[in-house]
Design an enzyme around this catalytic site. Structure first.
Site, PDB file in Angstrom:
ATOM      1  N   ALA A 151       0.831  -1.205   0.000  1.00  0.00           N
ATOM      2  CA  ALA A 151       0.000   0.000   0.000  1.00  0.00           C
ATOM      3  C   ALA A 151       0.864   1.253   0.000  1.00  0.00           C
ATOM      4  O   ALA A 151       1.769   1.400   0.830  1.00  0.00           O
ATOM      5  CB  ALA A 151      -0.923   0.004   1.218  1.00  0.00           C
ATOM      6  N   CYS A 152       0.581   2.162  -0.941  1.00  0.00           N
ATOM      7  CA  CYS A 152       1.247   3.460  -0.963  1.00  0.00           C
ATOM      8  C   CYS A 152       0.217   4.518  -1.349  1.00  0.00           C
ATOM      9  O   CYS A 152      -0.974   4.229  -1.449  1.00  0.00           O
ATOM     10  CB  CYS A 152       2.431   3.460  -1.924  1.00  0.00           C
ATOM     11  SG  CYS A 152       1.980   3.333  -3.665  1.00  0.00           S
ATOM     12  N   ASP A 153       0.664   5.744  -1.563  1.00  0.00           N
ATOM     13  CA  ASP A 153      -0.263   6.842  -1.853  1.00  0.00           C
ATOM     14  C   ASP A 153      -1.110   6.574  -3.085  1.00  0.00           C
ATOM     15  O   ASP A 153      -2.329   6.682  -3.058  1.00  0.00           O
ATOM     16  CB  ASP A 153       0.515   8.145  -2.057  1.00  0.00           C
ATOM     17  CG  ASP A 153       0.629   8.941  -0.769  1.00  0.00           C
ATOM     18  OD1 ASP A 153      -0.282   8.835   0.056  1.00  0.00           O
ATOM     19  OD2 ASP A 153       1.627   9.644  -0.587  1.00  0.00           O
TER      20      ASP A 153
END
Length: 593
Positions: free
Chosen positions: A390-392
């Site tokens: 999960a990232c931006d």
């Protein structure tokens, strides 16, 4: 002063993250609009008057509504999405220009308003009236915001958009647009590009594209030439692991469009900032000189996506701008590498990958972490059935990190889903292991509090991946044993520990209708026996994981409900109006209490 600068950068980054979270999930729709425009308008590849008639409704209504819907969803799920879309309709009708900026304002505002309403009144609604109140509150709040958008926000945003457009046109006419790359190229590496690209360039570029059929603004941030030139220079004149890894990075950056791959190479030699700035400026100058432009945003910044969005009369100009940017960036980078006689150790690239992440943390106003955190030994990996990075934005380095772990798991013979996602789209699932960066952990855990977490400093090369794979291999036997253990679900209630239950929740798809009636029936039964237990009904996707909750749901919905609340106890029914089961629940509660 330094702390103040970090605070400003953090606010800009937060703004960029919010804007990109609304735009990026809908980039496919922008691309679809661009393809339809490229093919079917009078000067397109396949002119077709009937099909070309889709372009105006899509740009006027569909795209802003999608942005508003997504913005509302970010704040308050489905109800926020609906109200955000209604509010966005007000600014669309109340203006003469495509309302992308207006949608970015009204969508989150609609979600926030309905969220505050629910927080204040949700526990005051009488049983059986939930559907009525929910529907009317959404409609009336949306109605009020649509009127405000029509008379107030729409005209203001129209004026603001016109001013911004005039400013950009003035810069273009003065031949000063290449100077923008002095800011854009370093901003990409410092993770401030989302605020620029999705907050300003995409809306203004789309407005220009409507009027002129294309816009140079779509090329400013997406141009892969500057990064390609740096990677080519390292391929030919670099040393150690940087030289060995650069050819593979070229494919990922130039064809895959993941520009983040070249950031550590620039950070390794700070003078390389001059190379990407010079490449970006020369590329933009060439685009401007040859009147290049794209019909719609190219995301990610792959050469394939860029050519796909190029109108026929811009192919030569677009390719020329990319080539010039590559050559200039390569030449500057070559001079820097050849004049630098210091040795580059094999650890330099990994160290600078960590430095890139530190720069990202600083851009958010946070201190950098010294090392990866999150003890893999403490994560209950035997319960995990999928892994999510999960990232931006849900792409870039998280996609590459997922690829690295997926390959390690395949080599170890572990059959498990490994995907990547934006934090905003995370689902709360106790059977998911989420891998995220240190600075994003707090945001991610709010979206998925029941999931297992491992936080890392660098998605590209973390020692945690080896630990995860080894732990999963060791837990295989225990997993099989756990799967054979009976669960706490039954058509009867003999095995349930009802003395510990404080809440009873009827869960179905929509959280209304028959589940509301079932909850009302059981609530009345409990009142007659003086049992003080809270009974509510809710949609499955809004279930909270609570060991003191008894969830009543239909048999075909059990698997989904159990994933949302694995710690709860369950009773499954064929029909929510099955009073015999409820009588049994009441009777067992009386005995146990």
């Amino acid at each position: 002063m330094a702390q103040g600068n970090k605070g400003i950068k953090a606010k800009v980054q937060q703004l960029g993250s919010s804007l990109s979270s609304m735009v990026m999930p809908n980039i496919g729709a922008f691309i679809a609009w661009g393809v339809i425009t490229a093919l079917f308008i009078p000067d397109g590849f396949l002119p077709n008057e009937q099909l070309a008639s889709m372009t105006d409704p899509m740009i006027t209504y569909l795209l802003p509504l999608l942005i508003g819907y997504t913005g509302g969803s970010m704040i308050h799920d489905q109800r926020g999405a609906v109200v955000g879309a209604i509010a966005t309709m007000g600014v669309i009708v109340g203006s003469d220009v495509p309302m992308f900026i207006g949608a970015m304002m009204m969508g989150p505002l609609g979600g926030w308003c309905v969220k505050k309403f629910d927080e204040k009144f949700s526990d005051k609604i009488r049983a059986g009236f939930e559907m009525l109140v929910n529907n009317f509150s959404s409609g009336l709040i949306g109605f009020a915001l649509a009127i405000i958008g029509y008379y107030a926000i729409g005209p203001i945003v129209t004026t603001l958009t016109e001013w911004l457009g005039l400013g950009v046109a003035t810069i273009v006419q003065a031949g000063l647009l290449p100077l923008a790359n002095i800011f854009i190229e370093p901003a990409k590496i410092l993770f401030l590009n989302n605020a620029i690209n999705h907050g300003i360039l995409t809306p203004l570029g789309t407005e220009q594209s409507i009027e002129a059929g294309k816009s140079i603004l779509f090329l400013l941030e997406a141009n892969p030439g500057p990064g390609l030139g740096v990677l080519l220079a390292f391929t030919m004149f670099g040393k150690g692991s940087a030289k060995a890894s650069a050819p593979g990075a070229i494919l990922i950056q130039f064809v895959g469009g993941i520009h983040e791959i070249y950031f550590p190479y620039v950070m390794m030699k700070p003078l390389m900032f001059l190379a990407v700035i010079a490449g970006g400026m020369s590329g933009t100058f060439t685009f401007q000189l040859l009147d290049a432009g794209l019909r719609a945003a190219a995301s990610p910044g792959s050469i394939l996506a860029i050519l796909g969005m190029s109108p026929p009369n811009s192919y030569v100009a677009v390719i020329a701008g990319v080539v010039v940017a590559t050559i200039v960036s390569f030449l500057v980078a070559m001079v820097i590498l050849k004049s630098d006689h210091s040795e580059i150790s094999d650890e330099d690239l990994a160290a600078q990958q960590e430095a890139v992440q530190s720069a990202k943390q600083e851009s958010k106003g946070q201190g950098s972490a010294a090392a990866d955190t999150g003890d893999v030994q403490d994560a209950e990996l035997r319960k995990v059935n999928r892994v999510v990075f999960a990232c931006d934005a849900g792409m870039g380095s998280s996609a590459m990190g997922a690829s690295v772990l997926r390959k390690k798991m395949q080599e170890a013979g572990i059959d498990m889903s490994v995907t990547n996602s934006s934090i905003g789209k995370l689902q709360d699932d106790a059977n998911t292991l989420i891998i995220t960066q240190n600075e994003l952990h707090d945001r991610a855990i709010k979206k998925a509090p029941s999931a297992e977490f491992v936080t890392v400093e660098n998605f590209m090369d973390s020692p945690r991946y080896g630990e995860i794979v080894e732990r999963m291999k060791n837990e295989t036997t225990q997993e099989e044993s756990d799967e054979a253990t009976p669960t706490d679900t039954t058509d009867g209630v003999e095995e349930l520990k009802l003395a510990k239950v404080e809440h009873i929740v009827f869960a179905c798809d929509a959280g209304m209708g028959s589940s509301a009636m079932g909850a009302s029936v059981l609530r009345n039964m409990l009142k007659k026996t003086d049992l003080d237990v809270d009974v509510t009904n809710i949609a499955i996707n809004r279930l909270d994981d609570d060991a003191q909750t008894l969830v009543v749901t239909q048999k075909e919905l059990y698997d989904r409900a159990e994933q949302k609340a694995p710690s709860a106890q369950f009773v499954t029914v064929d029909n929510f109006m099955d009073t015999e089961v409820y009588e049994e629940i009441v009777e067992r509660m009386k005995k146990q209490q």
